[in-house]
Design an enzyme around this catalytic site. Structure first.
Site, PDB file in Angstrom:
ATOM      1  CG  ASP A  16      -2.103  -0.979   0.987  1.00  0.00           C
ATOM      2  OD1 ASP A  16      -2.800  -0.853  -0.028  1.00  0.00           O
ATOM      3  OD2 ASP A  16      -2.276  -1.887   1.820  1.00  0.00           O
ATOM      4  NE  ARG A  97       0.119   3.901  13.288  1.00  0.00           N
ATOM      5  CZ  ARG A  97       0.959   2.858  13.339  1.00  0.00           C
ATOM      6  NH1 ARG A  97       2.178   3.007  13.833  1.00  0.00           N
ATOM      7  NH2 ARG A  97       0.612   1.684  12.881  1.00  0.00           N
ATOM      8  CG  ASP A 126      -2.990   3.271  13.135  1.00  0.00           C
ATOM      9  OD1 ASP A 126      -2.962   3.594  14.344  1.00  0.00           O
ATOM     10  OD2 ASP A 126      -2.646   2.149  12.722  1.00  0.00           O
ATOM     11  CB  SER A 177      -4.187  -6.172   9.236  1.00  0.00           C
ATOM     12  OG  SER A 177      -3.675  -4.911   9.578  1.00  0.00           O
TER      13      SER A 177
END
Ligand code: ARG
Length: 400
Positions: A16, A97, A126, A177
């Site tokens: 991605d 993050r 996120d 994931s």
């Protein structure tokens, strides 16, 4: 006119984020894409990640080793706050993050970029954490999230990448994931989407199954200085070492697995599996040391602060006025929180079996049931009379 001229893209090396590079340039008219991969101890081979970005069309590809900052400035404050989202998730992903956002913003400022970009989809937490953190640090930067808008399936994304020389993943990609860093792993999707199904053993990497843990318990002594873990078994450790060694030790005994249904900020419930051995043990030990060194009212009051603090981290408000104000409160409380916790690791369990501190508020001569007892028993009578007075009056009123 493109959406931005020069963009700094948060880069992981996955399909991605790789596809984001040509997509930003060819679909959104971005002239230059600089990629940034943050080393948070995820254990990836970052040199090949760096090269992959260049092959995918980045004009520059940067690696930022932020492991020490991550532990000192993000994990340690969370431990001081005993931060567990919904009482269970030690926030390994959520804590990373705001730090990634910080290096993105710093890099954008250094290279004169007008936007930052990330590969998050529109369903997770996120994206919120990145976007809000970037806005807090530099409200003039644009934020581009191609994967939130492109509407391509996994196959379409791979096919799009192949047009630009981005190879399809070689090994059959995992159905899960997974996000990983020094503080732990977050695993979702695949068969885990059925909340009734037990997680298959294959998803775990940091923690052993109970069936394979040692048959003897192991003790570890964790030293804290003002709420920060500083030693293991009497040996001073730097921040990264301490987390790594405790991950090993606790993981070996199967400590630190969490299986939960959690409430995402975007409104959906999701089934999440976490393994975070060091964080789970450290928060438990830290909380116990607080009960030895803080007064009752501070301990009780702090519980509410901790709940709010955990939600702020989870909900992307790391850089916010409320978080800063709560930090001031928490730091003040931590002045007393130094000492040693003795933890027994055994069969998935981390039990605190002893604690000591030079700031201990535990008064043996008051607590004892032995002859040395200094507690004034007679004083209790008057205290109880006054303490119970409102209840007594209320009861008498009801009798009338
Ligand atoms: N649910 C967790 C959080 O919001 C973890 C998400 C991690 N991402 C992943 N790809 N597993 O912090």
């Amino acid at each position: 006119m493109g959406r931005a001229k020069k963009v700094v893209l948060a880069y992981s090396g996955g399909v991605d984020t790789s596809v984001c590079i040509p997509y930003l340039k060819h679909e959104w008219g971005v002239e230059e894409v600089i990629t940034l991969a943050a080393d948070l101890g995820q254990g990836d081979e970052l040199e090949s990640v760096r090269e992959k970005a260049l092959q995918s069309g980045a004009s520059a590809s940067l690696i930022a080793d932020v492991k020490e900052t991550f532990v000192k400035d993000y994990a340690f404050p969370a431990i001081q706050a005993n931060a567990l989202y919904e009482g269970r998730y030690p926030l390994a992903t959520a804590l990373a993050r705001p730090l990634i956002a910080k290096v993105l913003v710093e890099t954008a400022e250094k290279y004169g970029a007008d936007a930052i970009a990330h590969g998050c989809t529109g369903k997770g937490n996120d994206q919120v954490r990145f976007d809000v953190a970037v806005a807090a640090l530099n409200p003039h930067l644009k934020i581009l999230a191609p994967a939130r808008e492109w509407g391509m399936s996994r196959e379409e994304t791979i096919a799009y990448g192949e047009k630009f020389g981005i190879p399809a993943p070689v090994k059959k990609s995992s159905p899960y994931s997974i996000d990983r860093n020094l503080l732990g792993r977050s695993i979702e999707a695949g068969i885990l989407e059925d909340p009734a199904v037990e997680p298959p053993e294959e998803i775990f990497l940091m923690t052993k199954a109970i069936a394979h843990t040692p048959d003897e318990p192991e003790y570890v002594e964790i030293g804290f200085t003002r709420g920060i873990p500083t030693s293991l078994n009497g040996e001073a450790k730097n921040s990264i070492e301490l987390i790594e060694q405790l991950n090993q030790l606790a993981g070996k005994h199967g400590v630190g697995r969490v299986d939960m249904i959690e409430n995402r900020l975007v409104g959906i419930k999701s089934r999440e599996i976490y393994e975070s051995p060091a964080m789970v043990v450290l928060i438990q030990a830290h909380r116990d040391l607080e009960s030895l060194t803080l007064t009752a009212d501070v301990t009780h009051y702090k519980r509410g602060i901790e709940e709010t603090y955990s939600q702020l981290i989870y909900n992307g408000l790391w850089y916010s006025p409320l978080k800063a104000a709560l930090d001031a409160f928490i730091q003040k409380t931590q002045e007393q929180v130094s000492g040693t916790e003795r933890v027994k690791l055994f069969k998935g369990n981390a039990a605190i079996v002893g604690r000591s501190s030079e700031n201990s508020l535990y008064a043996p001569d008051l607590a004892t049931y032995g002859a040395e007892d200094q507690f004034d028993h007679k004083a209790a009578e008057g205290f109880i009379y006054v303490w119970g007075l409102p209840t007594r009056i209320w009861a008498q009123q009801g009798k009338r």
